[in-house]
Design an enzyme around this catalytic site. Structure first.
Site: not given
Ligand code: EPZ
Length: 430
Positions: A305, A93, A117, A327, A22-23, A397, A122-126
């Site tokens: 996950d 997401r 979810c 995480i 999925k991802n 989902r 879940r910030p998107i700053d990066q």
């Molecule tokens: C992806 O989420 C997956 N979703 C998630 O899948 C998965 O849990 C996660 O990666 C970790 O493997 C999709 O691929 C659609 P991250 P994502 O950016 O991209 C922090 C599932 O069940 N962060 O790797 O949102 C964040 O808060 C799910 O299939 C920042 O601080 O995760 C977290 O602590 C749910 N700033 C860590 O990084 C940012 O700009 C990792 O998040 C982005 C993230």
């Protein structure tokens, strides 16, 4: 309201086929609009999140033809809008990947702030930092993220945290930037590699995906391709734990065993037997499993996950186990539901202290999110009596035909809508 009803007690035995990841699919679908030529995507999982993203892609003029249940042809030659704001897109997401892909191809994009979810802030700053580093002007206002540029220019970007989403998103945009981009501290998950391989098959020049430094040489344009998505690591892991918790014997087909190493290692540690083949794994759980300690980490560590699935299994294992979530900060919401089934778990901050109990009892419970929902189904499979699970929209989902695949392995589970359906199920299974 749609629910699953489960009668616990059957060990899972047999074979199950794993679908596409999925991802990875979400990143690949978004990337497919980066060319005006036709793109064929195979092994696409038929789950709600991919359906929602497809709908969003269609809302801006992308033509998507379903060739069969798991194959689509994407034609993005007539995109007529750079704004994605339909009601559904906020629920997933991965809507944010449309920012990277549209910004890369057209230099402008407006996408509703992502949902997904509720497992933490879940910030998107990066993501935004990455786009800005490539020369885009990025603004967040009125629930929309807007990014715009006259020309994207490659840059050296250091991710402050390891993030799958931002790594993929910046990679998408940088693919069509002028010059070279280096992403440091990149995520190494298999789906990051799969999106990079997909883009390379369209003519991108991306090296190092799967390591923590990704180097991208921008190209002028991308072309059409036919690409098959990798198997879903988390769906496979979920069935591995389903075999373990039910003391079953399951052959899990169409997997990449390398992607499952951290999961296999933990299962072996707690007493399962694992046989590895080229593209399948057999999991046998001959006896009551034992305790362990586990901490979720970015790949190749133990996946967040899979955290609810292992914690649920450990809640029935011998002794005291410790599960640490590193995480996301809000990923233990299912514990309250497990307590209703008789588990003995205490959550302190990001750690769950689990004292194994001899059994669960059936209860009426709700799925708080996707993976937690799947873990609660695993709990129901071994609980004494009947369990009903609400809010299965979360499970749908990310899991295709979840009850059907479980049933094929001998589980007693059905999707129901009304009290009458529940009564019918109870009469049928006794
Ligand atoms: C992806 O989420 C997956 N979703 C998630 O899948 C998965 O849990 C996660 O990666 C970790 O493997 C999709 O691929 C659609 P991250 P994502 O950016 O991209 C922090 C599932 O069940 N962060 O790797 O949102 C964040 O808060 C799910 O299939 C920042 O601080 O995760 C977290 O602590 C749910 N700033 C860590 O990084 C940012 O700009 C990792 O998040 C982005 C993230």
């Amino acid at each position: 309201m749609e629910q699953y009803i489960v009668k616990g007690g059957n060990p899972l035995v047999g074979e199950v086929e794993i679908g596409g990841a999925k991802n990875a699919a979400l990143g690949i679908l978004a990337a497919s609009v980066m060319t005006s030529e036709p793109v064929t995507i195979e092994n696409l999982p038929d789950v709600r999140d991919t359906a929602v993203l497809i709908q969003a892609m269609e809302s801006i003029g992308t033509k998507i033809t379903r060739i069969d249940r798991h194959t689509v042809m994407v034609n993005a030659s007539n995109i007529d809008s750079m704004t994605i704001d339909d009601g559904y897109i906020k629920k997933i997401r991965a809507s944010y990947y449309m920012l990277g892909s549209l910004l890369g191809r057209f230099g402008t994009a407006q996408v509703a702030l992502p949902g997904g979810c509720n497992i933490g802030s879940r910030p998107i700053d990066q993501h935004l930092k990455g786009f800005r580093a490539l020369g885009a002007k990025v603004e967040v206002s009125r629930g929309m993220i807007s990014a715009q540029t006259d020309a994207l220019v490659g840059n050296h970007i250091y991710m402050d945290v390891v993030t799958v989403g931002a790594t993929i998103n910046v990679m998408l945009a940088a693919t069509l930037a002028v010059g070279k981009t280096i992403i440091e501290n990149a995520a190494k998950e298999p789906h990051v590699v799969d999106v990079a391989n997909f883009l390379n098959s369209m003519g991108a020049n991306i090296k190092g995906a799967g390591t923590d430094v990704i180097r991208i040489k921008g190209v002028e344009r991308l072309h059409g391709t036919t690409y098959s998505i990798i198997p879903d690591q988390i769906e496979a892991g979920t069935f591995m734990f389903a075999a373990a918790i039910t003391k079953g014997d399951v052959m899990i087909r169409n997997v990449i065993p390398k992607h499952l190493e951290s999961i296999s290692a933990k299962l072996i540690e707690i007493g399962c037997e694992i046989e590895e083949f080229d593209d399948c794994l057999r999991v046998v759980a001959p006896r009551r499993l034992s305790n362990t300690q586990v901490k979720t980490l970015p790949y190749p560590g133990f996946p967040t996950d899979m955290q609810p699935q292992i914690a649920t299994t450990l809640a029935l294992s011998e002794g005291i186990s410790i599960v640490t979530e590193s995480i996301f900060e809000n990923r233990f919401k299912y514990v309250g539901e497990l307590l209703r089934m008789g588990a003995n778990i205490k959550v302190e901050g990001n750690t769950a202290i689990i004292e194994g109990v001899d059994g669960f009892t059936g209860a009426m419970i709700s799925a708080p999110d996707l993976r937690a929902g799947a873990a609660l189904v695993l709990a129901a499979l071994v609980a004494d009596g009947f369990t009903t699970i609400d809010d299965i929209k979360y499970i749908e989902r990310g899991y295709e035909d979840f009850p059907e695949k479980m049933r094929q392995l001998g589980a007693c589970i059905e999707k129901v809508e009304t009290d009458r359906d529940i009564q019918k199920f109870k009469l049928k299974v006794g």
